[in-house]
Design a protein around this motif. Structure first.
Motif, PDB file in Angstrom:
ATOM      1  N   HIS A 107      -7.271  -4.005  23.026  1.00  0.00           N
ATOM      2  CA  HIS A 107      -6.840  -3.055  22.220  1.00  0.00           C
ATOM      3  C   HIS A 107      -5.555  -2.428  22.582  1.00  0.00           C
ATOM      4  O   HIS A 107      -4.597  -1.805  22.060  1.00  0.00           O
ATOM      5  CB  HIS A 107      -7.974  -2.181  21.593  1.00  0.00           C
ATOM      6  N   THR A 108      -5.428  -1.857  24.063  1.00  0.00           N
ATOM      7  CA  THR A 108      -4.711  -0.810  24.612  1.00  0.00           C
ATOM      8  C   THR A 108      -3.255  -1.889  24.988  1.00  0.00           C
ATOM      9  O   THR A 108      -3.258  -3.098  24.933  1.00  0.00           O
ATOM     10  CB  THR A 108      -5.158  -0.417  25.839  1.00  0.00           C
ATOM     11  N   TYR A 109      -2.281  -1.040  25.308  1.00  0.00           N
ATOM     12  CA  TYR A 109      -0.790  -1.696  25.869  1.00  0.00           C
ATOM     13  C   TYR A 109      -1.410  -2.330  27.096  1.00  0.00           C
ATOM     14  O   TYR A 109      -0.816  -3.561  27.170  1.00  0.00           O
ATOM     15  CB  TYR A 109       0.002  -0.357  26.314  1.00  0.00           C
ATOM     16  N   ASN A 145      -0.952  -7.121  27.644  1.00  0.00           N
ATOM     17  CA  ASN A 145      -0.060  -7.473  28.246  1.00  0.00           C
ATOM     18  C   ASN A 145      -0.294  -8.693  29.072  1.00  0.00           C
ATOM     19  O   ASN A 145      -1.516  -8.692  29.768  1.00  0.00           O
ATOM     20  CB  ASN A 145       0.325  -6.345  29.371  1.00  0.00           C
ATOM     21  N   ALA A 146       0.645  -9.861  28.823  1.00  0.00           N
ATOM     22  CA  ALA A 146       0.028 -11.021  29.220  1.00  0.00           C
ATOM     23  C   ALA A 146      -0.079 -11.098  30.868  1.00  0.00           C
ATOM     24  O   ALA A 146      -0.959 -11.786  31.377  1.00  0.00           O
ATOM     25  CB  ALA A 146       1.450 -12.217  28.903  1.00  0.00           C
ATOM     26  N   GLU A 147       0.769 -10.136  31.369  1.00  0.00           N
ATOM     27  CA  GLU A 147       0.572 -10.199  33.071  1.00  0.00           C
ATOM     28  C   GLU A 147      -0.533  -9.423  33.394  1.00  0.00           C
ATOM     29  O   GLU A 147      -1.391  -9.992  34.405  1.00  0.00           O
ATOM     30  CB  GLU A 147       2.091  -9.490  33.594  1.00  0.00           C
ATOM     31  N   PHE A 148      -0.788  -8.410  32.931  1.00  0.00           N
ATOM     32  CA  PHE A 148      -2.122  -7.599  33.212  1.00  0.00           C
ATOM     33  C   PHE A 148      -3.182  -8.223  33.006  1.00  0.00           C
ATOM     34  O   PHE A 148      -4.273  -8.167  33.312  1.00  0.00           O
ATOM     35  CB  PHE A 148      -1.772  -6.349  32.472  1.00  0.00           C
ATOM     36  N   LEU A 149      -3.236  -9.310  31.941  1.00  0.00           N
ATOM     37  CA  LEU A 149      -4.535  -9.914  31.673  1.00  0.00           C
ATOM     38  C   LEU A 149      -5.214 -10.247  32.810  1.00  0.00           C
ATOM     39  O   LEU A 149      -6.424 -10.505  32.771  1.00  0.00           O
ATOM     40  CB  LEU A 149      -4.334 -10.832  30.490  1.00  0.00           C
ATOM     41  N   LYS A 150      -4.544 -10.720  33.801  1.00  0.00           N
ATOM     42  CA  LYS A 150      -4.925 -11.528  34.971  1.00  0.00           C
ATOM     43  C   LYS A 150      -6.214 -10.615  35.847  1.00  0.00           C
ATOM     44  O   LYS A 150      -7.087 -11.003  36.371  1.00  0.00           O
ATOM     45  CB  LYS A 150      -3.834 -11.927  36.074  1.00  0.00           C
ATOM     46  N   LEU A 166       4.935  -6.247  22.354  1.00  0.00           N
ATOM     47  CA  LEU A 166       4.763  -6.987  23.798  1.00  0.00           C
ATOM     48  C   LEU A 166       4.931  -8.708  23.250  1.00  0.00           C
ATOM     49  O   LEU A 166       4.959  -8.817  22.131  1.00  0.00           O
ATOM     50  CB  LEU A 166       3.220  -6.980  23.973  1.00  0.00           C
ATOM     51  N   GLU A 167       5.117  -9.247  24.409  1.00  0.00           N
ATOM     52  CA  GLU A 167       5.148 -10.865  24.130  1.00  0.00           C
ATOM     53  C   GLU A 167       3.711 -11.169  23.663  1.00  0.00           C
ATOM     54  O   GLU A 167       2.786 -10.792  24.160  1.00  0.00           O
ATOM     55  CB  GLU A 167       5.596 -11.474  25.486  1.00  0.00           C
ATOM     56  N   GLU A 168       3.674 -12.191  22.704  1.00  0.00           N
ATOM     57  CA  GLU A 168       2.342 -12.771  22.112  1.00  0.00           C
ATOM     58  C   GLU A 168       1.421 -13.335  23.284  1.00  0.00           C
ATOM     59  O   GLU A 168       1.996 -13.831  24.117  1.00  0.00           O
ATOM     60  CB  GLU A 168       2.634 -13.731  21.046  1.00  0.00           C
ATOM     61  N   VAL A 169      -0.072 -12.914  23.186  1.00  0.00           N
ATOM     62  CA  VAL A 169      -0.620 -13.477  24.163  1.00  0.00           C
ATOM     63  C   VAL A 169      -1.397 -14.508  23.305  1.00  0.00           C
ATOM     64  O   VAL A 169      -1.578 -14.648  22.219  1.00  0.00           O
ATOM     65  CB  VAL A 169      -1.549 -12.427  24.785  1.00  0.00           C
ATOM     66  N   THR A 170      -1.849 -15.713  24.077  1.00  0.00           N
ATOM     67  CA  THR A 170      -2.582 -16.803  23.458  1.00  0.00           C
ATOM     68  C   THR A 170      -3.840 -16.684  23.905  1.00  0.00           C
ATOM     69  O   THR A 170      -4.494 -16.037  24.977  1.00  0.00           O
ATOM     70  CB  THR A 170      -1.892 -18.041  23.869  1.00  0.00           C
ATOM     71  N   ALA A 171      -4.842 -17.643  23.124  1.00  0.00           N
ATOM     72  CA  ALA A 171      -6.123 -17.686  23.604  1.00  0.00           C
ATOM     73  C   ALA A 171      -6.518 -18.454  25.044  1.00  0.00           C
ATOM     74  O   ALA A 171      -7.225 -17.832  25.632  1.00  0.00           O
ATOM     75  CB  ALA A 171      -6.997 -18.533  22.246  1.00  0.00           C
ATOM     76  N   ASN A 172      -5.344 -19.269  25.308  1.00  0.00           N
ATOM     77  CA  ASN A 172      -5.377 -20.082  26.481  1.00  0.00           C
ATOM     78  C   ASN A 172      -5.341 -19.021  27.479  1.00  0.00           C
ATOM     79  O   ASN A 172      -6.121 -19.042  28.405  1.00  0.00           O
ATOM     80  CB  ASN A 172      -4.412 -21.221  26.601  1.00  0.00           C
ATOM     81  N   GLN A 173      -4.463 -18.100  27.467  1.00  0.00           N
ATOM     82  CA  GLN A 173      -3.910 -17.080  28.357  1.00  0.00           C
ATOM     83  C   GLN A 173      -5.223 -16.191  28.665  1.00  0.00           C
ATOM     84  O   GLN A 173      -5.571 -15.962  29.990  1.00  0.00           O
ATOM     85  CB  GLN A 173      -3.042 -16.099  28.091  1.00  0.00           C
TER      86      GLN A 173
END
Length: 452
Positions: free
Chosen positions: A353-355, A359-364, A390-397
């Motif tokens: 839910h948060t910024y 974030n696709a990079e922070f997801l790691k 933000l750039e769209e994040v995907t289920a795979n990511q």
């Protein structure tokens, strides 16, 4: 004193307004939107603005000060008028320091645990009728407000948030309090929209430790390597008190804390909460509460609102709601529930839910965060990603980041609710982790199912 609040409806801001009204100050305020419970609480005290919006005519040279909330923007018309008139403008933390500069300031900092530790300290002091001023980020049982300010109390206990002070003051809030007694619970990268690198984030905690007044003290979690490094490297002339997780065991769904008087049952559970308890004990002892009195009081501490909050329990099943959203908190909370109810299936639901979390990079950073769950579920709203630009994040990511092939991922709140309410919750623990509400989850229905 006459004080005007720009963005009076925020959780912290409205509590400060209520505290100052209680103290006898004359309070006015503005905001463009105010939600419950702030709205009702302000209305009860006659502080709710008659109309929502920004009105420069509310700013005049008879005001002693303006307090500026984070919700306002730098070009806010009331702020611009105050600047033109030369009215004194404070951020929230600046004003708290102003109110407490002749008191002993106790500041609880850390990426995680600070609300719980502050709440534990206040619970113990309240239990023993020790009057202190305070500011805490959660509603506590037995306390009317989250902020309390007086002329007479010697101590003030402050939750030290590392987020920014105001739209025109980009310093972290906890840099402004100048503690006499401080605690640092943990460092885990967060708020990447403000602190883009881990090193930049850690630097804020170094500044915090260096801001402790000369001769003061830092109580710190020595099990957190970053905290240990920061505290041991400081050249500030302060006393250092390390703490660690105390011995405990879980028996039949009950946590027993090892104390000098033997095993003591406590209402909170999980290694992270026991670690928080150890830090709170040190601070209370620094404030004059002896060990036996601490244990007597902490036995009845049930937790801060939205922190490991038990929302319903029935035979063989239990449901918890938790504010956890950063990777370290999600991992600690999931492990805690699994440890407490080891024989039950654990369904852990996380809303991104948060910024930072979207974030696709922070997801790691979420690698392994839901490993302790038997079933891992993630919900996020693609609209929230767009709103935050933000750039769209995907289920795979998300699945890759969590390092789980079996994670269930939902982007539609209705489909998520259908999935959740179709589950058999016999012999199950349900953990709902979010700083949001899963797009409108029916918590009353959750309670009804678990109370059957």
């Amino acid at each position: 004193m006459k004080i005007h609040f720009i963005a009076i409806g925020g959780s912290a801001m409205h509590n400060l307004a209520l505290a100052l009204e209680h103290k006898g100050y004359e309070i006015t305020g503005s905001d463009d939107v105010i939600f419950e419970p702030s709205k009702g609480r302000l209305k009860e005290k006659g502080l709710l603005p008659e109309e929502f919006g920004w009105y420069p005519e509310k700013i005049h040279d008879q005001l002693d000060a303006v307090i500026l909330g984070m919700h306002a923007k730098p070009d806010n018309p009331e702020l611009l008028k105050a600047q033109d008139l030369g009215v004194k403008i404070y951020s929230y933390p600046e004003f708290l320091y102003e109110q407490s500069k002749y008191k002993t300031r106790v500041v609880i900092g850390g990426s995680h645990g600070k609300t719980t530790i502050t709440s534990m300290i206040l619970h113990v002091l309240h239990y023993h009728d020790i009057a202190v001023d305070y500011m805490v980020g959660a509603q506590l049982e037995g306390f009317n407000r989250m902020v309390h300010l007086t002329e007479e109390n010697d101590f003030i206990v402050l939750e030290g948030d590392e987020y920014l002070s105001s739209p025109i003051d980009r310093r972290p809030k906890f840099h402004l309090y100048k503690p006499n007694i401080a605690l640092l619970s943990g460092i885990a990268w967060d708020h990447i929209n403000v602190f883009p690198t881990f090193e930049n984030y850690v630097e804020q905690f170094k500044i915090f430790v260096d801001s402790i007044v000369r001769g003061g003290s830092i109580t710190y979690n020595k099990e957190d390597l970053e905290v240990k490094k920061v505290v041991e490297a400081t050249e500030n002339s302060i006393r250092k008190f390390p703490y660690k997780t105390p011995n405990y065991r879980v028996e039949d769904g009950e946590t027993l804390l090892d104390t000098p008087e033997g095993d003591m049952p406590i209402a909170v559970f999980g290694k992270h909460n026991l670690n928080n308890l150890a830090g709170a004990k040190w601070i209370c002892q620094n404030m004059g509460v002896d060990e036996d009195d601490f244990y007597e009081a902490i036995a009845s501490f049930k937790g801060a609102s939205k922190r490991m909050e038990k929302i319903a329990e029935g035979p063989g099943k239990v449901a918890f709601k938790d504010f956890a959203h950063s990777p370290s908190k999600v991992k600690a909370t999931t492990l805690a529930v699994k440890e407490q109810y080891a024989q039950r299936k654990l369904i852990a639901c996380l809303e991104l839910h948060t910024y930072s979390s979207l974030n696709a990079e922070f997801l790691k950073e979420y690698d392994g965060a839901l490993d302790a769950a038997d079933e891992a579920v993630v919900f996020y709203s693609p609209d929230a990603v767009k709103i935050k630009q933000l750039e769209e994040v995907t289920a795979n990511q998300i699945a890759e980041a969590l390092n789980r092939d079996d994670v269930q991922i939902f982007t539609d709140s209705n489909v998520f609710q259908e999935y959740l309410f179709a589950q058999n919750f016999d012999d199950t623990s349900l953990l709902l982790m979010s700083s949001g509400n899963y797009g409108g989850l029916d918590f009353d229905r959750v309670r009804a199912i678990f109370q059957q």
